[in-house]
Design a protein around this motif. Structure first.
Motif: not given
Length: 153
Positions: A12, A16, A19, A42, A92
């Protein structure tokens, strides 16, 4: 703060990292700070316990805070773009956060790092690098002499 980071959490976080809003944070984030700081920032924004990452990746506290600031600035400035980009998908968690919440998380990360260093989590990046070099040297010797016991090399 939740518990340890699992393999699915790592996926995940890496997704991210790749992204749009994170890439839009610019070259300073990616070229000066690097992926390890982005990953840790993050993870911290997602409220994972990052104590082990700080030591394992030899994260500089100043650079971590810089990475968090750059990511938060990008998330805030690209809010309308990210909402359009994720129309068909669920956004998200980190992208749903409002400016005040992101700034609060930034302060929490600063406090967590101060707590980490006050509890003896102060580490010496030069010492870690030296330790890694020593381990690499031992591994080279083991490859050169595969049939000799490690304690004899």
């Amino acid at each position: 703060e939740s518990g340890q980071i699992t393999a699915s959490d790592v996926k995940t976080i890496v997704n991210l990292m790749q992204s749009g809003p994170i890439l839009a944070a610019g070259p300073t984030l990616w070229l000066k700070l690097g992926p390890e700081h982005i990953f840790t920032a993050i993870a911290a924004l997602l409220t994972f316990n990052i104590d082990s990452l700080l030591v394992t990746l030899s994260i500089s506290p100043v650079k971590l805070i810089d990475a968090v600031k750059l990511i938060i600035t990008s998330l805030i400035s690209n809010k309308s773009n990210r909402q359009r980009a994720y129309k068909s998908k669920t956004l998200p968690e980190i992208f749903n956060l409002e400016k005040d919440t992101l700034l609060q998380k930034s302060e929490q990360i600063k406090k967590a790092y101060k707590r980490h260093t006050s509890m003896g989590g102060n580490h010496n990046p030069a010492g870690v690098a030296k330790n890694h070099q020593s381990i690499a040297h031992q591994c080279r010797r083991r490859r050169m002499f595969p049939k000799v016991e490690s304690r004899l090399i």
